[in-house]
Design a protein around this motif. Sequence first.
Motif, PDB file in Angstrom:
ATOM      1  N   GLU A  22       0.808  -1.216   0.000  1.00  0.00           N
ATOM      2  CA  GLU A  22       0.000   0.000   0.000  1.00  0.00           C
ATOM      3  C   GLU A  22       0.843   1.270   0.000  1.00  0.00           C
ATOM      4  OE1 GLU A  22      -1.330   1.112   4.403  1.00  0.00           O
ATOM      5  OE2 GLU A  22      -2.028  -0.896   3.872  1.00  0.00           O
ATOM      6  N   PRO A  23       0.330   2.344  -0.644  1.00  0.00           N
ATOM      7  CA  PRO A  23      -0.912   2.350  -1.424  1.00  0.00           C
ATOM      8  C   PRO A  23      -0.673   1.823  -2.834  1.00  0.00           C
ATOM      9  CG  PRO A  23       0.040   4.544  -1.407  1.00  0.00           C
ATOM     10  CD  PRO A  23       0.936   3.689  -0.553  1.00  0.00           C
ATOM     11  N   VAL A  24      -1.624   1.058  -3.366  1.00  0.00           N
ATOM     12  CA  VAL A  24      -1.487   0.479  -4.703  1.00  0.00           C
ATOM     13  C   VAL A  24      -2.767   0.714  -5.503  1.00  0.00           C
ATOM     14  CG1 VAL A  24       0.162  -1.324  -4.087  1.00  0.00           C
ATOM     15  CG2 VAL A  24      -2.269  -1.771  -3.873  1.00  0.00           C
ATOM     16  N   SER A  25      -2.594   0.767  -6.810  1.00  0.00           N
ATOM     17  CA  SER A  25      -3.738   0.929  -7.702  1.00  0.00           C
ATOM     18  C   SER A  25      -4.229  -0.443  -8.155  1.00  0.00           C
ATOM     19  CB  SER A  25      -3.345   1.750  -8.934  1.00  0.00           C
ATOM     20  OG  SER A  25      -2.400   1.030  -9.720  1.00  0.00           O
ATOM     21  N   ARG A  26      -5.396  -0.466  -8.766  1.00  0.00           N
ATOM     22  CA  ARG A  26      -5.934  -1.714  -9.307  1.00  0.00           C
ATOM     23  C   ARG A  26      -4.994  -2.304 -10.354  1.00  0.00           C
ATOM     24  NH1 ARG A  26     -11.868  -2.285 -12.199  1.00  0.00           N
ATOM     25  NH2 ARG A  26     -11.538  -4.320 -13.165  1.00  0.00           N
ATOM     26  N   ALA A  27      -4.397  -1.436 -11.182  1.00  0.00           N
ATOM     27  CA  ALA A  27      -3.473  -1.916 -12.208  1.00  0.00           C
ATOM     28  C   ALA A  27      -2.248  -2.560 -11.587  1.00  0.00           C
ATOM     29  CB  ALA A  27      -3.055  -0.766 -13.119  1.00  0.00           C
ATOM     30  N   GLU A  28      -1.776  -2.013 -10.478  1.00  0.00           N
ATOM     31  CA  GLU A  28      -0.612  -2.585  -9.800  1.00  0.00           C
ATOM     32  C   GLU A  28      -0.958  -3.925  -9.163  1.00  0.00           C
ATOM     33  OE1 GLU A  28       1.606   1.623  -8.697  1.00  0.00           O
ATOM     34  OE2 GLU A  28       0.021   0.830  -7.397  1.00  0.00           O
ATOM     35  N   ILE A  29      -2.180  -4.029  -8.629  1.00  0.00           N
ATOM     36  CA  ILE A  29      -2.637  -5.315  -8.086  1.00  0.00           C
ATOM     37  C   ILE A  29      -2.664  -6.359  -9.191  1.00  0.00           C
ATOM     38  CG2 ILE A  29      -4.595  -6.535  -7.045  1.00  0.00           C
ATOM     39  CD1 ILE A  29      -5.324  -3.856  -5.678  1.00  0.00           C
ATOM     40  N   GLU A  30      -3.180  -5.964 -10.346  1.00  0.00           N
ATOM     41  CA  GLU A  30      -3.264  -6.887 -11.473  1.00  0.00           C
ATOM     42  C   GLU A  30      -1.881  -7.293 -11.960  1.00  0.00           C
ATOM     43  OE1 GLU A  30      -5.654  -4.637 -14.161  1.00  0.00           O
ATOM     44  OE2 GLU A  30      -7.562  -5.338 -13.298  1.00  0.00           O
ATOM     45  N   ALA A  31      -0.910  -6.359 -11.910  1.00  0.00           N
ATOM     46  CA  ALA A  31       0.442  -6.668 -12.345  1.00  0.00           C
ATOM     47  C   ALA A  31       1.071  -7.739 -11.465  1.00  0.00           C
ATOM     48  CB  ALA A  31       1.301  -5.398 -12.330  1.00  0.00           C
ATOM     49  N   ILE A  32       0.769  -7.693 -10.172  1.00  0.00           N
ATOM     50  CA  ILE A  32       1.318  -8.694  -9.251  1.00  0.00           C
ATOM     51  C   ILE A  32       0.598 -10.028  -9.400  1.00  0.00           C
ATOM     52  CG2 ILE A  32       1.682  -9.296  -6.829  1.00  0.00           C
ATOM     53  CD1 ILE A  32       1.958  -6.328  -6.222  1.00  0.00           C
ATOM     54  N   ARG A  33      -0.720  -9.970  -9.485  1.00  0.00           N
ATOM     55  CA  ARG A  33      -1.492 -11.207  -9.579  1.00  0.00           C
ATOM     56  C   ARG A  33      -1.381 -11.852 -10.956  1.00  0.00           C
ATOM     57  NH1 ARG A  33      -6.934 -11.243  -9.187  1.00  0.00           N
ATOM     58  NH2 ARG A  33      -6.764 -13.407  -8.499  1.00  0.00           N
ATOM     59  N   GLY A  34      -1.148 -11.044 -11.983  1.00  0.00           N
ATOM     60  CA  GLY A  34      -1.025 -11.587 -13.325  1.00  0.00           C
ATOM     61  C   GLY A  34      -2.341 -11.787 -14.035  1.00  0.00           C
ATOM     62  N   VAL A  35      -3.442 -11.391 -13.430  1.00  0.00           N
ATOM     63  CA  VAL A  35      -4.766 -11.485 -14.050  1.00  0.00           C
ATOM     64  C   VAL A  35      -5.537 -10.214 -13.722  1.00  0.00           C
ATOM     65  CG1 VAL A  35      -4.934 -14.001 -13.980  1.00  0.00           C
ATOM     66  CG2 VAL A  35      -5.737 -12.659 -12.028  1.00  0.00           C
ATOM     67  N   GLN A  36      -6.549  -9.922 -14.518  1.00  0.00           N
ATOM     68  CA  GLN A  36      -7.387  -8.770 -14.242  1.00  0.00           C
ATOM     69  C   GLN A  36      -8.165  -8.988 -12.944  1.00  0.00           C
ATOM     70  OE1 GLN A  36      -9.815  -8.194 -17.717  1.00  0.00           O
ATOM     71  NE2 GLN A  36      -8.219  -7.060 -18.812  1.00  0.00           N
ATOM     72  N   THR A  37      -8.404  -7.909 -12.240  1.00  0.00           N
ATOM     73  CA  THR A  37      -9.145  -7.963 -10.983  1.00  0.00           C
ATOM     74  C   THR A  37     -10.506  -7.314 -11.184  1.00  0.00           C
ATOM     75  OG1 THR A  37      -7.111  -7.873  -9.670  1.00  0.00           O
ATOM     76  CG2 THR A  37      -9.166  -7.257  -8.560  1.00  0.00           C
ATOM     77  N   ALA A  38     -11.553  -8.083 -11.009  1.00  0.00           N
ATOM     78  CA  ALA A  38     -12.904  -7.562 -11.188  1.00  0.00           C
ATOM     79  C   ALA A  38     -13.184  -6.449 -10.181  1.00  0.00           C
ATOM     80  CB  ALA A  38     -13.926  -8.677 -11.015  1.00  0.00           C
ATOM     81  N   LYS A  39     -13.933  -5.432 -10.604  1.00  0.00           N
ATOM     82  CA  LYS A  39     -14.255  -4.309  -9.713  1.00  0.00           C
ATOM     83  C   LYS A  39     -14.947  -4.791  -8.444  1.00  0.00           C
ATOM     84  CE  LYS A  39     -16.598   0.179  -9.606  1.00  0.00           C
ATOM     85  NZ  LYS A  39     -17.342  -0.082  -8.365  1.00  0.00           N
ATOM     86  N   GLY A  40     -15.776  -5.824  -8.572  1.00  0.00           N
ATOM     87  CA  GLY A  40     -16.491  -6.341  -7.408  1.00  0.00           C
ATOM     88  C   GLY A  40     -15.573  -6.864  -6.328  1.00  0.00           C
ATOM     89  N   THR A  41     -14.370  -7.308  -6.725  1.00  0.00           N
ATOM     90  CA  THR A  41     -13.418  -7.828  -5.745  1.00  0.00           C
ATOM     91  C   THR A  41     -13.010  -6.738  -4.765  1.00  0.00           C
ATOM     92  OG1 THR A  41     -12.560  -9.464  -7.308  1.00  0.00           O
ATOM     93  CG2 THR A  41     -11.140  -8.882  -5.464  1.00  0.00           C
TER      94      THR A  41
END
Length: 203
Positions: A99-118
Amino acid sequence: MSERPGDLERAVEATLFAAEQPMTELEISAHLEGASVGPVLERLAELYSERGINLVERGGRWHFQTAADLAHLLRREKEEPRRLSRAATEALAIIAYHEPVSRAEIEAIRGVQTAKGTLDVLLEAGWIRIAGRREVPGRPTIYATTPDFLTHFGLQSRRDLPGIEELRAAGLLDPVEEAFAVLTGGDDGDTGAESPSGEEDAD
Protein backbone atom coordinates in the motif's frame (compact mmCIF):
# COMPACT_ATOMS: atom_id res chain seq x y z
CA MET A 1 -10.43 17.18 35.60
CA SER A 2 -10.15 16.23 39.28
CA GLU A 3 -6.61 16.04 40.69
CA ARG A 4 -7.32 13.05 42.91
CA PRO A 5 -4.90 10.13 42.30
CA GLY A 6 -6.37 7.67 39.87
CA ASP A 7 -9.06 10.00 38.53
CA LEU A 8 -7.39 10.40 35.12
CA GLU A 9 -6.95 6.66 34.84
CA ARG A 10 -10.63 6.13 35.64
CA ALA A 11 -11.62 8.83 33.14
CA VAL A 12 -9.60 7.22 30.36
CA GLU A 13 -11.07 3.84 31.23
CA ALA A 14 -14.63 5.23 31.14
CA THR A 15 -14.00 7.06 27.87
CA LEU A 16 -12.83 3.92 26.12
CA PHE A 17 -15.67 1.81 27.51
CA ALA A 18 -18.22 4.32 26.24
CA ALA A 19 -16.57 4.84 22.83
CA GLU A 20 -18.44 3.51 19.81
CA GLN A 21 -15.18 2.86 17.97
CA PRO A 22 -11.44 2.69 18.75
CA MET A 23 -9.87 6.02 19.66
CA THR A 24 -6.43 7.52 19.08
CA GLU A 25 -4.41 8.87 21.98
CA LEU A 26 -5.04 12.39 20.65
CA GLU A 27 -8.81 11.83 20.55
CA ILE A 28 -8.82 10.52 24.12
CA SER A 29 -6.73 13.48 25.27
CA ALA A 30 -9.03 15.98 23.55
CA HIS A 31 -12.03 14.34 25.21
CA LEU A 32 -10.34 14.82 28.60
CA GLU A 33 -9.45 18.50 28.32
CA GLY A 34 -6.02 17.89 26.79
CA ALA A 35 -4.72 15.63 29.55
CA SER A 36 -1.59 13.59 28.82
CA VAL A 37 -2.94 10.05 28.51
CA GLY A 38 -0.02 8.10 26.99
CA PRO A 39 1.38 6.75 30.30
CA VAL A 40 -2.17 6.10 31.53
CA LEU A 41 -2.96 3.95 28.49
CA GLU A 42 0.20 1.92 29.05
CA ARG A 43 -0.71 1.35 32.71
CA LEU A 44 -4.25 0.32 31.83
CA ALA A 45 -3.01 -2.04 29.11
CA GLU A 46 -0.79 -3.74 31.68
CA LEU A 47 -3.58 -3.80 34.28
CA TYR A 48 -6.00 -5.49 31.87
CA SER A 49 -3.45 -7.84 30.28
CA GLU A 50 -4.44 -10.80 32.49
CA ARG A 51 -8.16 -10.09 32.70
CA GLY A 52 -11.17 -11.22 30.70
CA ILE A 53 -10.97 -8.13 28.55
CA ASN A 54 -7.77 -6.51 27.31
CA LEU A 55 -6.94 -2.95 26.39
CA VAL A 56 -5.12 -3.11 23.04
CA GLU A 57 -3.68 -0.68 20.52
CA ARG A 58 -4.24 -1.43 16.84
CA GLY A 59 -2.90 0.92 14.19
CA GLY A 60 -2.61 3.80 16.65
CA ARG A 61 -6.15 3.34 18.01
CA TRP A 62 -7.05 1.98 21.45
CA HIS A 63 -10.02 -0.18 22.42
CA PHE A 64 -11.12 -2.93 24.80
CA GLN A 65 -11.55 -6.44 23.40
CA THR A 66 -12.26 -9.91 24.75
CA ALA A 67 -9.16 -11.79 25.84
CA ALA A 68 -8.09 -14.03 22.98
CA ASP A 69 -8.28 -17.23 25.04
CA LEU A 70 -11.91 -16.48 26.01
CA ALA A 71 -13.26 -15.41 22.62
CA HIS A 72 -14.79 -18.86 22.01
CA LEU A 73 -17.13 -18.37 24.98
CA LEU A 74 -18.82 -15.39 23.33
CA ARG A 75 -19.27 -16.73 19.80
CA ARG A 76 -22.84 -17.41 18.83
CA GLU A 77 -23.56 -20.75 17.25
CA LYS A 78 -25.15 -19.08 14.22
CA GLU A 79 -22.22 -16.75 13.64
CA GLU A 80 -21.06 -16.93 10.06
CA PRO A 81 -17.48 -15.79 9.50
CA ARG A 82 -16.86 -13.50 6.56
CA ARG A 83 -15.54 -15.58 3.67
CA LEU A 84 -13.47 -14.04 0.91
CA SER A 85 -12.94 -15.40 -2.55
CA ARG A 86 -9.40 -16.35 -3.51
CA ALA A 87 -9.25 -13.22 -5.70
CA ALA A 88 -10.29 -10.98 -2.80
CA THR A 89 -7.84 -12.67 -0.43
CA GLU A 90 -4.98 -12.18 -2.87
CA ALA A 91 -5.95 -8.55 -3.51
CA LEU A 92 -6.13 -7.85 0.24
CA ALA A 93 -2.70 -9.40 0.82
CA ILE A 94 -1.18 -7.38 -2.01
CA ILE A 95 -2.70 -4.12 -0.73
CA ALA A 96 -1.46 -4.85 2.80
CA TYR A 97 2.12 -5.46 1.64
CA HIS A 98 2.39 -2.76 -1.02
CA GLU A 99 0.00 0.00 0.00
CA PRO A 100 -0.91 2.35 -1.42
CA VAL A 101 -1.49 0.48 -4.70
CA SER A 102 -3.74 0.93 -7.70
CA ARG A 103 -5.93 -1.71 -9.31
CA ALA A 104 -3.47 -1.92 -12.21
CA GLU A 105 -0.61 -2.59 -9.80
CA ILE A 106 -2.64 -5.32 -8.09
CA GLU A 107 -3.26 -6.89 -11.47
CA ALA A 108 0.44 -6.67 -12.34
CA ILE A 109 1.32 -8.69 -9.25
CA ARG A 110 -1.49 -11.21 -9.58
CA GLY A 111 -1.02 -11.59 -13.32
CA VAL A 112 -4.77 -11.48 -14.05
CA GLN A 113 -7.39 -8.77 -14.24
CA THR A 114 -9.14 -7.96 -10.98
CA ALA A 115 -12.90 -7.56 -11.19
CA LYS A 116 -14.26 -4.31 -9.71
CA GLY A 117 -16.49 -6.34 -7.41
CA THR A 118 -13.42 -7.83 -5.75
CA LEU A 119 -12.29 -4.45 -4.42
CA ASP A 120 -15.89 -3.50 -3.61
CA VAL A 121 -16.14 -6.49 -1.26
CA LEU A 122 -13.02 -5.35 0.61
CA LEU A 123 -14.27 -1.77 0.79
CA GLU A 124 -17.65 -2.90 2.16
CA ALA A 125 -15.90 -5.06 4.75
CA GLY A 126 -14.06 -1.96 5.92
CA TRP A 127 -10.66 -3.60 5.44
CA ILE A 128 -9.41 -1.28 2.69
CA ARG A 129 -9.99 2.39 1.89
CA ILE A 130 -9.46 4.72 -1.03
CA ALA A 131 -6.20 6.51 -0.23
CA GLY A 132 -6.24 9.06 -3.04
CA ARG A 133 -5.01 9.00 -6.61
CA ARG A 134 -1.61 8.23 -8.10
CA GLU A 135 -0.03 11.32 -9.69
CA VAL A 136 0.51 9.67 -13.08
CA PRO A 137 -1.41 9.90 -16.36
CA GLY A 138 -5.00 8.83 -15.75
CA ARG A 139 -4.60 9.46 -11.98
CA PRO A 140 -5.72 5.96 -10.95
CA THR A 141 -7.35 5.40 -7.56
CA ILE A 142 -5.01 3.89 -4.97
CA TYR A 143 -5.97 1.69 -2.04
CA ALA A 144 -4.64 1.09 1.48
CA THR A 145 -5.67 -0.97 4.51
CA THR A 146 -7.68 0.41 7.45
CA PRO A 147 -7.45 0.17 11.26
CA ASP A 148 -10.39 -2.28 11.03
CA PHE A 149 -8.16 -4.58 8.96
CA LEU A 150 -5.55 -4.58 11.74
CA THR A 151 -8.19 -5.14 14.41
CA HIS A 152 -9.92 -7.99 12.57
CA PHE A 153 -6.68 -9.88 12.00
CA GLY A 154 -5.22 -9.13 15.43
CA LEU A 155 -2.32 -7.02 14.16
CA GLN A 156 -0.83 -4.07 16.02
CA SER A 157 0.64 -2.72 12.79
CA ARG A 158 1.52 -3.89 9.27
CA ARG A 159 4.93 -4.88 10.63
CA ASP A 160 3.16 -7.86 12.21
CA LEU A 161 2.12 -9.27 8.83
CA PRO A 162 3.50 -12.74 8.02
CA GLY A 163 6.63 -12.98 5.91
CA ILE A 164 6.60 -13.25 2.13
CA GLU A 165 7.68 -16.89 2.29
CA GLU A 166 4.70 -17.70 4.50
CA LEU A 167 2.35 -16.09 1.97
CA ARG A 168 4.00 -17.98 -0.87
CA ALA A 169 3.72 -21.27 1.05
CA ALA A 170 0.02 -20.58 1.57
CA GLY A 171 -0.41 -20.19 -2.19
CA LEU A 172 -1.50 -16.56 -1.99
CA LEU A 173 1.09 -15.44 -4.53
CA ASP A 174 0.81 -18.37 -6.93
CA PRO A 175 0.94 -18.35 -9.95
CA VAL A 176 2.56 -14.94 -10.29
CA GLU A 177 5.93 -15.54 -8.63
CA GLU A 178 7.89 -13.90 -11.42
CA ALA A 179 5.80 -10.72 -11.49
CA PHE A 180 5.93 -10.50 -7.70
CA ALA A 181 9.72 -10.90 -7.67
CA VAL A 182 10.15 -8.16 -10.26
CA LEU A 183 7.87 -5.75 -8.38
CA THR A 184 9.61 -6.35 -5.05
CA GLY A 185 13.11 -6.19 -6.48
CA GLY A 186 13.78 -9.90 -6.22
CA ASP A 187 15.21 -12.28 -8.79
CA ASP A 188 13.47 -11.68 -12.10
CA GLY A 189 14.70 -14.87 -13.64
CA ASP A 190 12.57 -17.80 -14.75
CA THR A 191 10.63 -19.25 -11.81
CA GLY A 192 9.04 -22.01 -13.79
CA ALA A 193 5.57 -20.53 -13.30
CA GLU A 194 3.18 -20.64 -16.23
CA SER A 195 2.29 -17.37 -17.95
CA PRO A 196 -0.91 -15.85 -16.51
CA SER A 197 -3.93 -16.13 -18.73
CA GLY A 198 -5.04 -12.51 -18.29
CA GLU A 199 -8.63 -13.62 -17.79
CA GLU A 200 -10.80 -11.60 -15.45
CA ASP A 201 -11.75 -13.11 -12.08
CA ALA A 202 -15.25 -14.40 -11.65
CA ASP A 203 -16.86 -12.95 -8.55
